[in-house]
Structure formats: structure tokens, C-alpha cells
Write an enzyme that holds these catalytic residues in place. Sequence first.
Site, mmCIF file in Angstrom:
data_model
loop_
_atom_site.group_PDB
_atom_site.id
_atom_site.type_symbol
_atom_site.label_atom_id
_atom_site.label_comp_id
_atom_site.label_asym_id
_atom_site.label_seq_id
_atom_site.Cartn_x
_atom_site.Cartn_y
_atom_site.Cartn_z
ATOM 1 N N GLY A 170 -82.305 15.033 -80.484
ATOM 2 C CA GLY A 170 -82.512 13.590 -80.558
ATOM 3 C C GLY A 170 -82.380 12.962 -79.182
ATOM 4 O O GLY A 170 -81.671 13.486 -78.319
ATOM 5 N N GLN B 227 -80.974 6.432 -73.083
ATOM 6 C CA GLN B 227 -80.763 7.682 -72.341
ATOM 7 C C GLN B 227 -81.827 7.915 -71.271
ATOM 8 O O GLN B 227 -81.647 8.755 -70.388
ATOM 9 C CB GLN B 227 -80.753 8.879 -73.304
ATOM 10 C CG GLN B 227 -79.567 8.865 -74.246
ATOM 11 C CD GLN B 227 -79.583 10.089 -75.125
ATOM 12 O OE1 GLN B 227 -80.235 10.103 -76.164
ATOM 13 N NE2 GLN B 227 -78.882 11.139 -74.710
ATOM 14 N N CYS C 111 -74.655 16.135 -76.530
ATOM 15 C CA CYS C 111 -75.529 15.018 -76.171
ATOM 16 C C CYS C 111 -76.149 15.306 -74.813
ATOM 17 O O CYS C 111 -75.446 15.748 -73.901
ATOM 18 C CB CYS C 111 -74.703 13.732 -76.118
ATOM 19 S SG CYS C 111 -75.653 12.277 -75.663
ATOM 20 N N LEU C 112 -77.446 15.058 -74.684
ATOM 21 C CA LEU C 112 -78.115 15.314 -73.407
ATOM 22 C C LEU C 112 -77.534 14.444 -72.289
ATOM 23 O O LEU C 112 -77.663 14.788 -71.119
ATOM 24 C CB LEU C 112 -79.625 15.069 -73.538
ATOM 25 C CG LEU C 112 -80.374 16.080 -74.436
ATOM 26 C CD1 LEU C 112 -81.817 15.639 -74.641
ATOM 27 C CD2 LEU C 112 -80.323 17.491 -73.866
ATOM 28 N N HIS D 224 -76.047 9.740 -84.777
ATOM 29 C CA HIS D 224 -75.712 9.909 -83.359
ATOM 30 C C HIS D 224 -76.640 9.049 -82.485
ATOM 31 O O HIS D 224 -76.183 8.346 -81.583
ATOM 32 C CB HIS D 224 -75.826 11.402 -82.998
ATOM 33 C CG HIS D 224 -75.634 11.730 -81.547
ATOM 34 N ND1 HIS D 224 -74.605 12.517 -81.091
ATOM 35 C CD2 HIS D 224 -76.355 11.382 -80.446
ATOM 36 C CE1 HIS D 224 -74.700 12.631 -79.761
ATOM 37 N NE2 HIS D 224 -75.754 11.958 -79.353
ATOM 38 N N GLU D 225 -77.943 9.114 -82.779
ATOM 39 C CA GLU D 225 -78.911 8.361 -81.962
ATOM 40 C C GLU D 225 -78.740 6.858 -82.169
ATOM 41 O O GLU D 225 -78.878 6.075 -81.228
ATOM 42 C CB GLU D 225 -80.349 8.791 -82.273
ATOM 43 C CG GLU D 225 -80.659 10.252 -81.975
ATOM 44 C CD GLU D 225 -80.178 10.713 -80.621
ATOM 45 O OE1 GLU D 225 -80.269 9.949 -79.645
ATOM 46 O OE2 GLU D 225 -79.665 11.857 -80.536
ATOM 47 N N HIS E 239 -76.253 5.400 -79.932
ATOM 48 C CA HIS E 239 -76.719 5.152 -78.562
ATOM 49 C C HIS E 239 -77.270 3.731 -78.425
ATOM 50 O O HIS E 239 -77.120 3.099 -77.381
ATOM 51 C CB HIS E 239 -77.825 6.140 -78.179
ATOM 52 C CG HIS E 239 -77.331 7.464 -77.672
ATOM 53 N ND1 HIS E 239 -76.601 7.586 -76.515
ATOM 54 C CD2 HIS E 239 -77.478 8.731 -78.152
ATOM 55 C CE1 HIS E 239 -76.316 8.870 -76.305
ATOM 56 N NE2 HIS E 239 -76.837 9.589 -77.293
HETATM 57 NI NI NI Z 1 -76.716 11.650 -77.532
#
Ligand code: NI
Length: 161
Positions: free
Chosen positions: A43, A48, A87-88, A129-130, A133
Site C-alpha cells: 500500500g 508518502q 511501511c515504505l 494502515h493507508e 497516512h
Molecule cells: Ni505506510
Amino acid sequence: MEIITLGNELLRRKAEPVSHIDGRYKKIAEEMIGALRAGKGVGLAGPQIGLVERIFVVEIQGDEPRVFINPSIIETSEETVKYEEGCLSVPGVWADVIRPASVRVQAWNEQGRPFTLEADGILARVILHEYDHLEGMLFIDRLSEVKRNRILAKLEKQKRG
Ligand code: NI
């Protein structure tokens, strides 16, 4: 497309609603899915990539990529599950996070078409999770203070080499 990481304050802003889903968002979604695949993630949310707007993409292995624009979490289950997240934007960190087991979400896709989706398992996990963000929240915020501080100390040590 560069993915920004912990420490960049753009990750901490509340994302703005997308006012008009025009052709630009098809391109943005495509690029986000590309960045997601390149990063081997599941995701990726607008903030991000420094786009502080309410958009995220999700791609679970073996499933089609999905684009969520201006999502609303309509309902979450009372039942919760613990699952390991990464998480990226917080590279090299994985930790168990407790979240609702299932979710109902309403959103628009990159073509401006509205949809409602009920999800459980990994898909629910990634959506939640997304969504965080978009609220300027990271998964490490959902850990206990002790765990979070341990992670931050480790990252700080890595940064210093
Ligand atoms: Ni993330």
C-alpha cells in the site's frame, strides 16, 4: 517517484480532500502503483510521495491494484487482530499492530467512480494502515510508547551509522 520517510513533516499533515477527480489522478494512481511495486509494498498513500491529498493505492499479491480517493471508513469490526506491519516510509521496521479485523470503506476510484468495499484479512489491514497516512499517522504511533521509543532509538542509531 520518491517515497519520503520518517522525519519528513509532510507525513504528519492531515491530507486534503481531492476536489475534482480528473485525468491527472489516473496518471498519479499509475505512478503510485509503480512506486508501490518498486518498493515491494502492499500500500502507498499520497503523503508518502509528498502529495498531501486523500488518495492511496493498495495491491495485495495475486489481486488487482485498487485506488481509493477521498475514502471514508464507514464501519470497523469490534473484533481486532494483531498482525505484523511495515511501511515504505519507515524502512527496516516491522512490528505487531492491533487493528479491527474487518472494515467497510467507501471511496472513489481513479476514474471518479464511487464504490463501497467490505474487507477483512490483509486487505482490511492495508486499508486501515493507508487511511492512517491520510490523517498524518504512522503505524508506529499505534504501538506502546516503550516499543515506539525502542524503534526510534534503533533508527537514530542506524542514521548515525
Ligand atoms: Ni505506510
